[in-house]
Design an enzyme around this catalytic site. Structure first.
Site, PDB file in Angstrom:
ATOM      1  N   ILE A 110      58.567  41.976  39.543  1.00 62.36           N
ATOM      2  CA  ILE A 110      58.809  41.166  40.603  1.00 62.36           C
ATOM      3  C   ILE A 110      58.737  39.611  40.140  1.00 62.36           C
ATOM      4  CG2 ILE A 110      57.507  42.536  42.331  1.00 62.36           C
ATOM      5  CD1 ILE A 110      55.016  40.488  41.904  1.00 62.36           C
ATOM      6  N   ASP A 111      58.599  39.578  38.943  1.00 59.43           N
ATOM      7  CA  ASP A 111      58.256  38.277  38.100  1.00 59.43           C
ATOM      8  C   ASP A 111      59.815  37.577  37.805  1.00 59.43           C
ATOM      9  OD1 ASP A 111      55.606  38.668  38.422  1.00 59.43           O
ATOM     10  OD2 ASP A 111      55.316  39.052  36.260  1.00 59.43           O
ATOM     11  N   ARG A 130      52.809  35.492  36.834  1.00 56.00           N
ATOM     12  CA  ARG A 130      52.553  34.974  35.520  1.00 56.00           C
ATOM     13  C   ARG A 130      52.908  33.680  35.132  1.00 56.00           C
ATOM     14  NH1 ARG A 130      53.384  39.875  31.502  1.00 56.00           N
ATOM     15  NH2 ARG A 130      55.698  39.056  32.006  1.00 56.00           N
ATOM     16  N   GLU A 144      50.679  31.342  40.437  1.00 54.60           N
ATOM     17  CA  GLU A 144      49.299  31.751  39.829  1.00 54.60           C
ATOM     18  C   GLU A 144      49.339  30.987  38.484  1.00 54.60           C
ATOM     19  OE1 GLU A 144      49.164  35.902  39.425  1.00 54.60           O
ATOM     20  OE2 GLU A 144      50.845  36.250  38.252  1.00 54.60           O
ATOM     21  N   THR A 195      56.948  46.806  28.732  1.00 54.88           N
ATOM     22  CA  THR A 195      57.740  48.339  28.450  1.00 54.88           C
ATOM     23  C   THR A 195      58.811  48.054  27.252  1.00 54.88           C
ATOM     24  OG1 THR A 195      57.053  48.807  30.464  1.00 54.88           O
ATOM     25  CG2 THR A 195      58.825  50.181  29.703  1.00 54.88           C
ATOM     26  N   ARG A 246      46.187  21.306  58.993  1.00 56.53           N
ATOM     27  CA  ARG A 246      45.641  21.315  57.557  1.00 56.53           C
ATOM     28  C   ARG A 246      46.646  21.410  56.528  1.00 56.53           C
ATOM     29  NH1 ARG A 246      42.248  26.984  59.418  1.00 56.53           N
ATOM     30  NH2 ARG A 246      40.443  25.875  60.096  1.00 56.53           N
ATOM     31  N   MET A 296      52.407  35.226  42.862  1.00 55.07           N
ATOM     32  CA  MET A 296      52.426  35.864  41.573  1.00 55.07           C
ATOM     33  C   MET A 296      53.644  35.509  40.656  1.00 55.07           C
ATOM     34  SD  MET A 296      51.063  39.851  41.825  1.00 55.07           S
ATOM     35  CE  MET A 296      49.281  40.223  41.718  1.00 55.07           C
TER      36      MET A 296
HETATM   37  O1  F6P Z   1      53.893  41.208  36.353  1.00 55.48           O
HETATM   38  C1  F6P Z   1      53.688  41.520  37.511  1.00 55.48           C
HETATM   39  C2  F6P Z   1      52.358  41.205  38.119  1.00 55.48           C
HETATM   40  O2  F6P Z   1      52.285  41.452  39.477  1.00 55.48           O
HETATM   41  C3  F6P Z   1      52.383  39.814  38.051  1.00 55.48           C
HETATM   42  O3  F6P Z   1      52.870  38.740  38.815  1.00 55.48           O
HETATM   43  C4  F6P Z   1      50.857  39.544  37.939  1.00 55.48           C
HETATM   44  O4  F6P Z   1      50.419  38.343  37.379  1.00 55.48           O
HETATM   45  C5  F6P Z   1      50.253  40.766  37.294  1.00 55.48           C
HETATM   46  O5  F6P Z   1      51.397  41.573  37.292  1.00 55.48           O
HETATM   47  C6  F6P Z   1      49.044  41.451  37.835  1.00 55.48           C
HETATM   48  O6  F6P Z   1      48.915  42.454  36.934  1.00 55.48           O
HETATM   49  P1  F6P Z   1      47.724  43.425  37.485  1.00 55.48           P
HETATM   50  O7  F6P Z   1      48.255  44.523  38.690  1.00 55.48           O
HETATM   51  O8  F6P Z   1      47.396  44.270  36.576  1.00 55.48           O
HETATM   52  O9  F6P Z   1      46.560  43.098  38.177  1.00 55.48           O
END
Ligand code: F6P
Length: 361
Positions: free
Chosen positions: A139-140, A184, A235, A118, A175, A182
């Site tokens: 959130i990242d 990125r 991730e 954005t 286990r 999340m």
């Molecule tokens: O950027 C926020 C986020 O939640 C990331 O952590 C994640 O990889 C991505 O967006 C997921 O995107 P979408 O909502 O398009 O699946």
């Protein structure tokens, strides 16, 4: 003299968006008697002309609600608007129409609430003459020049709670439990949630992990009588020399790659190499859902009020930011399109290591 201000939310939704919309709107109405116009679905609301009147009443009662009352889009981009022609996607530059629309509505400023994508679009809008004020959301927690984005604290709480909860199954069944978080290409969320949830191993995108080291730690724990291990894995984590696990490609999105699935792959690798039973949980969009924490409501309100103040003072093309405990502003041109990753000398990594947590290297 400011009379009309636009507001939109862009990119993925995030807890605290409504708290920012409320703060910007109430503050502009009460302090400056300004008319506030929202746009639905991020930049799509500007391209396809979808205005919503944001009155004082329209933003009452939304402080604690998740999502965004305006809707959002992580695909809409005035400079690259996807249209389907003969079954194929083609891209058009609609920025001139957006500029005309901003002039037609006599908008004195546009408040863009969103992440790096954005802010990158905002930077280009500024270049064609739209006065923008930005508010950092995600959130990242990966936006440049701000110590914290709103939404991050809520996501850390959700992910830490999930890591807490898998402990009981891990202990009972002996286990190795993996929780995929999340974020990125930035490991902030995994790192904080991993520390808060007491993970034994934390794997970040910033540090390629060594599968042997991860397996040895799990085995060593079981030899010491701790017959379970908890792994918080980003991730965006990958093994040394390996590749990211991609869950899907979103063709008409500016950032086309969606990560996801490393916990399942790594769980299988650990089980094959050690013989220990593993299970993987991919937290996914749970981390973005629901009501913001009190911390995020406060931060979102401070950001919204600060954005309204910038607008009222005519200080455009700035993004509000948190530095230490101060709300400051930074040029949007220095923010857009960049990713703030966890520095390897971060005190958070040092703290995790100091209490015996493995970083997988
Ligand atoms: O950027 C926020 C986020 O939640 C990331 O952590 C994640 O990889 C991505 O967006 C997921 O995107 P979408 O909502 O398009 O699946």
């Amino acid at each position: 003299m400011i009379r009309q201000v636009g507001v939109l939310t862009g990119g993925g939704d995030c807890p605290g968006l409504n708290a920012v919309i409320r703060a910007v709107t109430k503050s502009l109405i009460l302090q400056n008697n300004v008319r506030v116009i929202g746009f639905e679905d991020g930049f799509d609301g500007l391209i396809c002309r979808k205005p919503v009147d944001l009155s004082y009443d329209a933003v009452s009662g939304i402080l604690q609600t998740g999502g965004t009352i305006l809707g959002t889009s992580n695909k809409a981009n005035p400079f690259r608007h996807a249209v389907e022609k003969n079954g194929k996607l083609e891209y058009e530059d609609r920025s001139k129409e957006v500029l005309d629309y901003v002039h037609e509505l006599k908008l004195d400023a546009l408040v863009c609430i969103g992440g790096d994508g954005t802010m990158a679009i905002s930077k280009k809008l500024i270049e064609i003459g739209v006065p923008v004020v930005g508010v950092p959301k995600t959130i990242d927690n990966d936006i440049y020049h701000t110590d914290m984005t709103f939404g991050y604290d809520t996501a850390v709480s959700i992910a830490a709670d999930a890591i807490d909860r898998v402990h009981t199954t891990a202990q009972s069944h002996h286990r190795v439990m993996l929780v995929e978080v999340m974020g990125r290409y930035a490991g902030w969320l995994t790192l904080s949630a991993g520390i808060a949830g007491g993970a034994d191993i934390i794997l970040l995108p910033e540090l390629e992990y060594d599968l042997d080291v991860v397996c040895e730690r799990c085995i060593a724990r079981s030899h010491k009588g701790r017959r379970f291990s908890i792994i918080a894995v980003s991730e965006g984590a990958k093994p040394i020399g390996g590749k990211h696990v991609v869950s899907r490609i979103v063709e008409d999105s500016p950032d086309q790659i969606r990560l996801g699935g490393i916990a399942i792959k790594l769980g299988n690798d650990i089980e094959d190499q050690t013989g220990l039973e593993t299970r993987a949980t991919v937290l996914g969009h749970l981390q973005r859902g629901g009501s913001p924490t009190a911390f995020d409501r406060v931060l979102a309100t401070r950001y919204g009020v600060a954005a309204a103040e910038l607008v009222a003072r005519g200080e455009f093309n700035q993004m509000v930011a948190l530095q230490g405990n101060e709300i400051v502003s930074v040029p949007i041109s220095e923010v857009g399109g960049k990713t703030r990753t966890v520095p390897l000398d971060s005190s958070l990594i040092a703290a995790a290591k100091a209490v015996g947590t493995s970083m997988g290297v």
